[in-house]
Design an enzyme around this catalytic site. Structure first.
Site, mmCIF file in Angstrom:
data_model
loop_
_atom_site.group_PDB
_atom_site.id
_atom_site.type_symbol
_atom_site.label_atom_id
_atom_site.label_comp_id
_atom_site.label_asym_id
_atom_site.label_seq_id
_atom_site.Cartn_x
_atom_site.Cartn_y
_atom_site.Cartn_z
ATOM 1 N N ASP A 141 -24.153 9.764 -27.441
ATOM 2 C CA ASP A 141 -24.026 9.875 -28.892
ATOM 3 C C ASP A 141 -23.645 11.261 -29.369
ATOM 4 O O ASP A 141 -23.485 11.493 -30.558
ATOM 5 C CB ASP A 141 -25.314 9.414 -29.585
ATOM 6 C CG ASP A 141 -25.424 7.899 -29.501
ATOM 7 O OD1 ASP A 141 -24.424 7.276 -29.093
ATOM 8 O OD2 ASP A 141 -26.486 7.358 -29.830
ATOM 9 N N ASP A 167 -3.119 8.425 -1.276
ATOM 10 C CA ASP A 167 -3.544 7.375 -0.349
ATOM 11 C C ASP A 167 -4.979 6.963 -0.668
ATOM 12 O O ASP A 167 -5.308 5.790 -0.798
ATOM 13 C CB ASP A 167 -3.435 7.934 1.086
ATOM 14 C CG ASP A 167 -3.894 6.944 2.140
ATOM 15 O OD1 ASP A 167 -3.634 5.737 1.972
ATOM 16 O OD2 ASP A 167 -4.497 7.392 3.136
ATOM 17 N N GLU A 214 0.293 6.026 12.379
ATOM 18 C CA GLU A 214 -1.045 5.559 12.719
ATOM 19 C C GLU A 214 -1.072 4.061 13.030
ATOM 20 O O GLU A 214 -1.722 3.634 13.974
ATOM 21 C CB GLU A 214 -2.006 5.882 11.576
ATOM 22 C CG GLU A 214 -3.450 5.778 12.027
ATOM 23 C CD GLU A 214 -4.427 6.081 10.917
ATOM 24 O OE1 GLU A 214 -3.997 6.626 9.890
ATOM 25 O OE2 GLU A 214 -5.604 5.767 11.101
ATOM 26 N N ASP A 215 -0.401 3.285 12.228
ATOM 27 C CA ASP A 215 -0.563 1.835 12.321
ATOM 28 C C ASP A 215 0.547 1.108 13.075
ATOM 29 O O ASP A 215 0.432 -0.078 13.337
ATOM 30 C CB ASP A 215 -0.662 1.233 10.910
ATOM 31 C CG ASP A 215 -1.903 1.724 10.181
ATOM 32 O OD1 ASP A 215 -2.799 2.266 10.861
ATOM 33 O OD2 ASP A 215 -1.972 1.579 8.957
ATOM 34 N N HIS A 231 0.815 -1.222 0.000
ATOM 35 C CA HIS A 231 0.000 0.000 0.000
ATOM 36 C C HIS A 231 0.849 1.272 0.000
ATOM 37 O O HIS A 231 0.761 2.066 -0.946
ATOM 38 C CB HIS A 231 -1.008 -0.028 1.151
ATOM 39 C CG HIS A 231 -1.691 1.273 1.398
ATOM 40 N ND1 HIS A 231 -2.513 1.873 0.454
ATOM 41 C CD2 HIS A 231 -1.662 2.115 2.461
ATOM 42 C CE1 HIS A 231 -2.954 3.026 0.949
ATOM 43 N NE2 HIS A 231 -2.448 3.195 2.158
ATOM 44 N N HIS A 261 3.617 7.141 5.157
ATOM 45 C CA HIS A 261 2.406 7.846 5.600
ATOM 46 C C HIS A 261 1.568 7.096 6.632
ATOM 47 O O HIS A 261 0.824 7.713 7.392
ATOM 48 C CB HIS A 261 1.537 8.268 4.404
ATOM 49 C CG HIS A 261 0.656 7.179 3.867
ATOM 50 N ND1 HIS A 261 1.069 6.313 2.890
ATOM 51 C CD2 HIS A 261 -0.607 6.814 4.194
ATOM 52 C CE1 HIS A 261 0.087 5.462 2.623
ATOM 53 N NE2 HIS A 261 -0.945 5.745 3.404
HETATM 54 MN MN MN Z 1 -2.798 4.661 3.743
#
Ligand code: MN
Length: 723
Positions: free
Chosen positions: A267, A147, A85-86, A56, A81
């Site tokens: 069209d 992201d 957070e993770d 990711h 990034h």
């Molecule tokens: Mn992310």
């Protein structure tokens, strides 16, 4: 670069290749370090798809490098990034390893994600502004776009409910926002992806119809374009002819808005011819060629090449009847015009929205971004531009949530009190505390963008003076002041009532000047405080009034003083002119108003006493006037430019060192006014003085009164007259 795993090496080489293609120079070491760091940080995580998590951030970095190439710092930030957070990684560690810029960008991206997690999107425009108010560096937004784009591309692996929420957010916030940044390609892709998850049925239908018609459409465009190409080749023009891309969501939106079936929208063929030339006359040559092949439709021709639109858009638009009688819209422009058109498109889009000053800021900002993407090639130039990105945009406002999730905009440094008055004046008047993000905080707490607020109210709570020290909004400040003033007025009035009752009882009379003098002698700031103190029972009136006999004596002195002053002033002026003549007629001055030189005056003819001279403002005059209109006569003070009149002033104030000096300075320094006499008496801490001076006219005197009133410590200045 050496990576333990050949898989990672392959990925890194891809990223490096993209960077080399788009940046004049890059810091390869920093990139490699960022990639390695991200691999290590996410090594235990997997995506919903089952892929290693590193795929990711890697894809996000690739999007940044390929689709919004700004600089290598942004690419490294994209790699990192999700680390704060993770994983266990802290901002401090990032700063130590990668420097302040990267750390701040990653921190910014993390904070934005935090906001979105907690709240339903109800006001899209405010959300976009909230985003901006939280972001100090534009690169935060760019990483966030990338992201989001990758998350949308891989949305299929999530739970349907989550898919819908993210798709909705993308459609309402990110797609329009990216368009504002001039990232049209981002917008189309985000919209189409969101559309797919929000309205699968319509998406599939349009998508199927498009692929069913693809061959038909492509062969029609070829049929239309071929003869034109042939001619353009003959003229040795370099060009690109393309059918303009139609995006699923935009077709869908047009169908809904115009209430027309797919075919009618789809069209309508649209062709664009872009000429690789710097000569705009080639556009007209090309137009001639097109019209030679296909007859133009009247009234559908627009020449924005000769007369560009206000946003600098340049292009020729024409509609012609193509093969099989089908209408075809044709746009003709040079490559340069095309670039301006693409760039101006973002601006064009925003014209449809409500315009505010901050939108203007946003537009400028968008242009900065575009400049970076398109024109700045030299590294130095880029650096300058990035410096300008250290934004102040929306940094003077914050966005906070109501308990229901609505957003309120407030100026920076606002407090719960400001918020409370923003909600409702009743809430403001009774707020006693607040919960910010679930925690109880004092009323003077500074709020931050993204805070969620709940105001605690109590019936017995009221605004107080202290609130003025920290309230920020005009609304709150005004309401607080109004309340305090009203409260004070009520107390003052209560004090006045008590005072008047007392006077009646003691059969005393006080005029305003007496009260001022008394208040000052008791060391009050003014009469307001004096009355307040009475109301609050801090002042014993019996005590205070025991000394008033003294004051009464003083009154008489004043009257005598004035009489002698008045007659000397009249003598100095040379008496009065009756009917324009200086003598021959008997006259005297009315005791009721005691006119002195400079006063507007009028004469009243009496029996036995000659002409009585009154001030024109005399109260008795109107009574006399009603019955004896014919008995008035014009009188005036002898007029002479250089003649001076004597005027008297009574000054009351606080006795303080230097005040006499200030008073005489204020008089003398104005047009060299001369002082005739000064009489000052002080009692306790107050003084009252009478000053006589030479003035040219009433205006002159009024100017001096104004000056005296401005002196610190002076409480009242009045014309010297009897009471
Ligand atoms: Mn992310």
């Amino acid at each position: 670069m050496n990576f333990s795993n050949p898989k990672y090496k392959k990925m890194f080489d891809r990223l490096l290749g993209a960077c080399h293609q788009n940046f004049p120079s890059i810091d390869e070491k920093l990139l490699a370090k960022g990639f390695e760091f991200a691999i290590e940080a996410h090594k235990n995580d997997r995506r919903a798809s089952g892929d290693e998590y590193i795929t990711h951030p890697f894809e996000v970095a690739l999007i940044v490098a390929q689709e919004i190439p700004l600089d290598d710092v942004t690419v490294v930030s994209a790699l990192l990034h999700d680390t704060i957070e993770d994983t266990e990684i802290s901002v401090e560690l990032l700063q130590k390893e990668f420097g302040k810029e990267v750390a701040e960008i990653v921190d910014g991206v993390t904070k934005i994600s935090g906001i979105f997690k907690g709240h339903e999107i109800t006001q899209a425009e405010n959300f976009r502004k909230l985003l901006l108010s939280m972001v100090k560096d534009v690169r935060v937004i760019l990483v966030k776009f990338a992201d989001r784009l990758h998350n949308m591309r891989t949305l299929e692996h999530l739970h349907p409910e989550k898919q819908r929420r993210i798709a909705q957010e993308t459609l309402e916030i990110y797609a329009p926002f990216s368009h504002r940044f001039g990232l049209a390609q981002f917008k189309w892709e985000l919209e189409d992806l969101a559309f797919k998850y929000l309205n699968k049925v319509a998406y599939d239908e349009i998508s199927n119809k498009i692929s069913a018609k693809r061959n038909e459409r492509e062969s029609f465009i070829k049929k239309f374009a071929d003869p034109i190409s042939k001619k353009l080749d003959e003229y040795k023009l370099k060009y690109e002819i393309s059918g303009r891309a139609k995006h699923l969501y935009s077709i869908y939106r047009k169908m809904v808005r115009r209430n027309k079936p797919f075919e009618e929208i789809y069209d309508l063929f649209a062709i664009r011819i872009i000429l690789d030339t710097s000569d705009k006359n080639d556009c007209y040559t090309t137009l001639g060629i097109v019209n030679q092949m296909y007859p133009p439709v009247a009234d559908r021709f627009k020449d924005y090449v000769s007369i560009p639109k206000t946003n600098n858009y340049q292009s020729i638009h024409t509609t012609v009847v193509g093969p099989d009688g089908k209408l075809v819209e044709v746009q003709i422009r040079t490559r340069n015009m095309h670039e301006i058109a693409e760039r101006g498109f973002a601006a064009h889009w925003r014209y449809k929205e409500s315009k505010t000053t901050s939108d203007k800021d946003l537009e400028n900002w968008v242009n900065w971004v575009r400049d970076i993407f398109e024109s700045a090639t030299k590294d130095e130039e880029k650096k300058d531009l990035i410096e300008n990105f250290k934004l102040n945009l929306y940094q003077d406002e914050i966005y906070v949530f109501t308990p229901k999730g609505d957003l309120k905009r407030l100026p920076i440094n606002s407090t719960p009190v400001d918020f409370a008055f923003e909600i409702h004046s009743k809430v403001g008047h009774h707020c006693i505390g607040a919960k910010v993000n679930g925690k109880i905080v004092p009323l003077d707490t500074r709020l931050h963008s993204g805070d969620q607020l709940e105001i605690i109210i109590s019936k017995n709570q009221h605004p107080n003076k202290n609130w003025l020290k920290f309230a920020v909004t005009h609304k709150a400040k005004n309401a607080i002041r109004k309340y305090i003033n009203k409260e004070e007025e009520e107390i003052v009035n209560a004090g006045k009532e008590l005072w008047e009752k007392k006077l009646k009882k003691l059969k005393l009379s006080f005029n305003m000047e007496d009260i001022i003098r008394l208040a000052v002698s008791l060391k009050f700031e003014g009469t307001k405080h004096f009355f307040k103190s009475i109301a609050q029972g801090k002042l014993d009136l019996d005590d205070v009034l025991a000394t008033t006999k003294e004051k009464e004596k003083k009154e008489k002195v004043s009257v005598l003083e004035f009489d002698s002053f008045a007659s000397s002033a009249r003598n100095t002026a040379g008496g009065i002119l009756v009917d324009g003549k200086i003598d021959g007629i008997l006259y005297s001055y009315a005791k009721c108003c005691n006119p002195i030189p400079g006063d507007p005056v009028i004469g009243f003819v009496t029996i036995g006493e000659g002409v009585k001279v009154h001030r024109k403002s005399c109260n008795n005059l109107s009574m006399i006037q009603e019955k004896n209109e014919s008995k008035f006569i014009t009188v005036q003070w002898p007029e002479n430019e250089s003649s001076l009149f004597v005027a008297g002033l009574k000054i009351v104030g606080k006795d303080s060192p230097g005040i006499l000096n200030d008073i005489s300075h204020a008089i003398v320094s104005y047009q060299n006014t001369n002082i005739k006499s000064v009489n000052i008496s002080t009692a306790d801490s107050s003084f009252d003085g009478s000053v006589t001076l030479y003035v040219h006219n009433i205006g002159h005197l009024e100017r001096i009164i104004e000056r005296l009133k401005k002196i610190k410590g002076v409480i009242s200045v009045e014309r010297f007259e009897s009471f």
